[in-house]
Design a protein around this motif. Structure first.
Motif, PDB file in Angstrom:
ATOM      1  N   TYR A 154       0.798  -1.214   0.000  1.00  6.39           N
ATOM      2  CA  TYR A 154       0.000   0.000   0.000  1.00  6.39           C
ATOM      3  C   TYR A 154       0.837   1.272   0.000  1.00  6.39           C
ATOM      4  CZ  TYR A 154      -3.821  -3.115   1.201  1.00  6.39           C
ATOM      5  OH  TYR A 154      -4.731  -4.104   1.196  1.00  6.39           O
ATOM      6  N   GLY A 155       2.098   1.163   0.286  1.00  9.89           N
ATOM      7  CA  GLY A 155       2.941   2.342   0.412  1.00  9.89           C
ATOM      8  C   GLY A 155       3.359   2.916  -0.930  1.00  9.89           C
ATOM      9  N   MET A 156       4.063   4.052  -0.855  1.00 11.18           N
ATOM     10  CA  MET A 156       4.536   4.745  -2.037  1.00 11.18           C
ATOM     11  C   MET A 156       6.019   5.031  -1.857  1.00 11.18           C
ATOM     12  SD  MET A 156       3.694   8.626  -3.253  1.00 11.18           S
ATOM     13  CE  MET A 156       4.822   9.349  -2.083  1.00 11.18           C
ATOM     14  N   ALA A 157       6.790   4.887  -2.913  1.00 13.06           N
ATOM     15  CA  ALA A 157       8.183   5.306  -2.941  1.00 13.06           C
ATOM     16  C   ALA A 157       8.446   5.821  -4.352  1.00 13.06           C
ATOM     17  CB  ALA A 157       9.120   4.163  -2.598  1.00 13.06           C
ATOM     18  N   GLN A 158       8.782   7.104  -4.465  1.00 17.54           N
ATOM     19  CA  GLN A 158       8.962   7.713  -5.778  1.00 17.54           C
ATOM     20  C   GLN A 158      10.209   8.582  -5.756  1.00 17.54           C
ATOM     21  OE1 GLN A 158       6.688   7.083  -8.353  1.00 17.54           O
ATOM     22  NE2 GLN A 158       8.222   8.019  -9.638  1.00 17.54           N
ATOM     23  N   VAL A 159      11.087   8.371  -6.735  1.00 22.30           N
ATOM     24  CA  VAL A 159      12.312   9.160  -6.856  1.00 22.30           C
ATOM     25  C   VAL A 159      12.047  10.341  -7.778  1.00 22.30           C
ATOM     26  CG1 VAL A 159      14.711   9.153  -7.648  1.00 22.30           C
ATOM     27  CG2 VAL A 159      13.782   7.157  -6.470  1.00 22.30           C
ATOM     28  N   VAL A 160      12.443  11.530  -7.311  1.00 24.16           N
ATOM     29  CA  VAL A 160      12.384  12.756  -8.112  1.00 24.16           C
ATOM     30  C   VAL A 160      13.730  13.453  -7.941  1.00 24.16           C
ATOM     31  CG1 VAL A 160      11.222  14.953  -8.496  1.00 24.16           C
ATOM     32  CG2 VAL A 160       9.881  12.979  -7.765  1.00 24.16           C
ATOM     33  N   GLY A 161      14.529  13.458  -8.992  1.00 26.01           N
ATOM     34  CA  GLY A 161      15.860  14.057  -8.899  1.00 26.01           C
ATOM     35  C   GLY A 161      16.737  13.293  -7.944  1.00 26.01           C
ATOM     36  N   ASP A 162      17.312  13.981  -6.962  1.00 27.45           N
ATOM     37  CA  ASP A 162      18.191  13.337  -5.989  1.00 27.45           C
ATOM     38  C   ASP A 162      17.496  13.084  -4.656  1.00 27.45           C
ATOM     39  OD1 ASP A 162      17.992  15.946  -5.209  1.00 27.45           O
ATOM     40  OD2 ASP A 162      20.141  16.306  -5.010  1.00 27.45           O
ATOM     41  N   LYS A 163      16.168  12.976  -4.697  1.00 28.00           N
ATOM     42  CA  LYS A 163      15.400  12.721  -3.477  1.00 28.00           C
ATOM     43  C   LYS A 163      14.379  11.614  -3.727  1.00 28.00           C
ATOM     44  CE  LYS A 163      16.056  17.381  -1.886  1.00 28.00           C
ATOM     45  NZ  LYS A 163      15.490  18.673  -1.639  1.00 28.00           N
ATOM     46  N   VAL A 164      14.044  10.916  -2.659  1.00 24.91           N
ATOM     47  CA  VAL A 164      13.001   9.902  -2.738  1.00 24.91           C
ATOM     48  C   VAL A 164      11.915  10.274  -1.733  1.00 24.91           C
ATOM     49  CG1 VAL A 164      14.080   8.319  -1.085  1.00 24.91           C
ATOM     50  CG2 VAL A 164      12.473   7.434  -2.757  1.00 24.91           C
TER      51      VAL A 164
END
Length: 86
Positions: free
Chosen positions: A5-15
């Motif tokens: 159910y969780g979310m993990a999304q990378v945007v640039g140099d951050k997650v």
């Protein structure tokens, strides 16, 4: 990610990680400093689960749906999460 159910999304140099089952919190991990930062809560029903999420033009879009244990007809919720926001 627990029960999926969780979310993990990378945007640039951050997650950005969070929004597990019955959780409205999102956390940011900076890959350069390995520092965690709490982000604003996502509004809506705390019993919502993630139906999907994606990144478009640097923004994270999150589709949340009511958990199966909630009775009645409840709409899905679509949120735009600005990683550069608070």
């Amino acid at each position: 990610m627990g029960n999926g159910y969780g979310m993990a999304q990378v945007v640039g140099d951050k997650v950005y990680i969070g929004l597990y089952r019955r959780v409205e919190q999102v956390w940011e991990l900076d890959f350069n400093t390995l520092a965690w930062k709490a982000k604003n809560f996502i509004p809506g029903l705390p019993q919502s689960i993630n139906a999907g999420y994606f990144t478009f033009e640097g923004q994270i879009y999150i589709l949340r749906a009511p958990e199966e244990s909630i009775a009645g007809i409840l709409p899905m919720e679509l949120y735009r999460f600005d990683p550069n926001g608070i």
